[in-house]
Design an enzyme around this catalytic site. Structure first.
Site: not given
Ligand code: NAD
Length: 424
Positions: A114
Site C-alpha cells: 500500500k
Molecule cells: P473515495 O475517495 O471514492 O470515497 C471516500 C468517501 O468517504 C467519500 O464519500 C468521502 O466523502 C467519505 N469520507 C471521507 N472522510 C469521511 C469522514 N470523516 N466521515 C464520513 N465520510 C467520509 O474512496 P473509495 O475508493 O470509495 O474508498 C472507500 C474505502 O474503501 C476506503 O477505506 C478504501 O481503502 C476502501 N477500498 C476501496 C477500494 C477501491 O477499489 N476503491 C477497494 C477496496 C477498499
C-alpha cells in the site's frame, strides 16, 4: 511519523494495532504453521519518501509519501495509493497488511502492499496534483514494477492519477509498462468493470450473507457511510435489488430518509456538493446520529476505525458489510459478535476491486481484453467461492467470519513462506 512507532508496539487503537490483534486471534487455528506467524507481524519493506513540488504560486512545498510492501510470499505486492491529510506510515503499514490477507483470502497470486501521500488533494490545482503524483511515482519507482509491486487507486486517487503513474514509470524505464498499475483508463490498458468492481463485490458478498441470514433484500433498510467509489456503487446495486438506502454519510454530513433516498438524484449531487447538497431528498442530521439510525444493513465505506465500541452498541443493523478497510475496531467486533450482528469482513467484502485489478494486470500482459460480462461472471465466481470456503471454516471452528477469513488466508501465506524457506 510517531517516534515511538515500531513494528511490534503499535499506538493504541491504531489501524496497525487492530491488524496485529486480528492476527493474534487466528494463531490457535494455524497448527504447525504458527511458528511462522511473526512474518505477518512486520512489513517486509517500508519506504518513506520526500515529495517536493513547485506550487502554482512559486513556493516549494514538501509532502511525505510512503510505499509499504507487507508480504510478497505468494507473489508481487499489490495495493492502492491514498492521498489524504491523515496518512501516516503506521496507517499504510496496516493497509498493506490487510492487502496481504485479502489477496490470499480470494486466492489471487499476489502479496500485499500500500502507499500514500500525506496531503489534502482538494487543496491542490490539477497541475499540482499531477506534479505530486509524478514525483512520488519516481521516488517509489525503485521498488514498484509490473513484476514486483503494482499500485492501484484508493481514497482520493483515480484513473487519471493511475495514468500519470503509468506514464512516469514508463518514461523512467524507457518503454510503456501498462502492467505497473491497475485502475487505469480503458484506452491505456484498463479493464472494463474495474470502476464498479469493489462496490459490486460488496453487493455480491452482502446478498449471499443476507440470504444465509434469511434477510430479504426487498425492502431491507441500508445505511451507508462513505459515498465515493465503493459506497455509492454498492448502494446503487442494493437499491436495484429492492433495498431502501435510508441513511448516507460522507465528509460533508449525514442525510436520512426512512422511506429511502432517491439515488438517481443523490449520486450526481453528491459528486459536486456532497450528500448534504440533496437537502430536498431527506433530513440532514448530526453525524453521530448515523450510527443509531434504524436499519437492517450497515455499510461502512469511508475510512478505518469508524465502528467503535460505543457505535457497535447502538447500531440496529443485523448485518455489517465492510466496504472500507479496517472500519471496525477489535472491541467493537466483540460487541457485534455478542449482539449477534454478522460482519462480512473487509478482507473478503471489498476484495472485488483487487480481483478485477488482477484481471486488468493479466489482460495487460496478454494484450487481450475481455468483455464486461466475462469480467463480472469471473468476479462473482471468485467472490462466491471465497465466501463459501470462509463460511465453511467459520462453521467448522465456530468462529467469526473475520477470524475464519484470516485462518484461510494466513494458512495460504504461511504455507508459501514455509515452502519457499528462509534465505539464506
Ligand atoms: P473515495 O475517495 O471514492 O470515497 C471516500 C468517501 O468517504 C467519500 O464519500 C468521502 O466523502 C467519505 N469520507 C471521507 N472522510 C469521511 C469522514 N470523516 N466521515 C464520513 N465520510 C467520509 O474512496 P473509495 O475508493 O470509495 O474508498 C472507500 C474505502 O474503501 C476506503 O477505506 C478504501 O481503502 C476502501 N477500498 C476501496 C477500494 C477501491 O477499489 N476503491 C477497494 C477496496 C477498499
Amino acid at each position: 511519523m510517531s517516534e515511538k512507532l515500531s513494528f511490534v508496539n503499535p499506538t493504541a487503537n491504531s489501524p496497525w494495532g487492530t491488524y496485529l490483534s486480528q492476527v493474534d486471534r487466528v494463531v490457535p487455528y494455524l497448527g504447525p504453521l504458527a511458528r511462522w506467524v511473526e512474518t505477518l507481524k512486520r512489513p517486509k519493506r517500508a519506504l518513506i519518501v520526500d515529495v517536493p513540488i513547485e506550487m502554482d504560486d512559486g513556493t516549494i512545498a514538501h509532502f511525505e509519501g510512503y510505499r509499504v510492501q507487507h508480504n510478497m510470499s505468494r507473489g508481487p505486492g499489490k495495493g492502492g495509493i491514498r492521498f489524504h491529510p491523515d496518512v501516516t506510515l503506521e496507517e499504510v503499514m496496516a493497509l498493506s497488511a490487510w492487502m496481504t490477507i485479502k489477496t490470499a483470502a480470494v486466492n489471487l497470486p499476489y502479496g500485499g502492499a500500500k502507499g500514500g501521500i500525506r496531503v489534502d488533494p482538494k487543496k491542490l490545482s490539477q497541475q499540482e496534483l499531477e506534479k505530486i503524483t509524478r514525483r512520488y511515482t519516481s521516488e517509489i519507482g525503485i521498488i514498484i514494477g509490473p513484476h514486483t509491486d503494482i499500485p492501484a487507486p484508493d481514497v482520493n486517487t483515480n484513473a487519471q492519477i493511475m495514468a500519470w503513474m503509468m506514464d512516469t514509470y514508463s518514461m523512467n524505464v524507457g518503454g510503456t509498462a501498462t502492467g505497473v498499475v491497475t485502475g487505469k483508463p480503458l484506452h491505456l490498458g484498463g479493464s472494463l468493470g474495474r470502476v464498479k468492481a469493489t462496490g459490486r463485490g460488496v453487493f455480491v458478498t452482502g446478498r449471499e450473507a443476507a440470504r444465509r441470514l434469511g434477510l430479504d433484500l426487498r425492502g431491507a433498510r441500508i445505511a451507508v457511510q462513505g459515498f465515493g467509489n465503493v459506497g455509492s456503487v454498492a448502494a446503487e446495486l442494493f437499491a436495484e435489488a429492492g433495498a431502501k438506502i435510508v441513511a448516507v454519510q460522507d465528509h460533508t454530513g449525514t442525510i436520512v430518509n426512512p422511506n429511502g433516498l432517491d439515488l438517481s438524484k443523490l449520486v450526481p449531487i453528491s459528486r459536486t456538493d456532497g450528500v448534504v447538497g440533496f437537502k430536498a431528498g431527506g433530513d440532514i442530521v448530526p453525524n453521530e446520529d448515523f450510527w443509531s439510525v434504524a436499519c437492517d444493513i450497515l455499510i461502512p465505506a469511508a475510512l478505518e476505525g469508524q465502528i467503535t465500541a460505543e457505535r457497535a452498541k447502538t447500531t440496529t443493523a443485523r448485518l455489517v458489510l465492510e466496504g472500507a478497510n479496517g472500519p471496525t475496531v477489535p472491541t467493537a467486533d466483540d460487541i457485534l459478535a455478542e449482539r449477534g450482528v454478522l460482519v462480512v469482513p473487509d478482507v473478503i467484502c471489498n476484495a472485488g476491486g483487487v480481483t478485477v485489478s488482477y484481471f486488468e494486470w493479466v489482460q495487460d500482459f496478454s494484450s487481450f481484453f475481455w468483455d464486461e460480462d466475462e469480467i463480472n461472471v469471473r468476479l462473482d465466481r471468485i467472490m462466491m467461492n471465497a465466501l463459501n470456503q470462509i463460511w465453511d471454516t467459520a462453521d467448522k471452528h465456530k468462529i467469526t467470519l473475520r477470524t475464519a477469513t484470516y485462518a484461510v488466508a494466513c494458512e495460504r501465506i504461511l504455507m508459501a513462506r514455509q515452502e519457499r524457506g528462509l534465505y539464506p
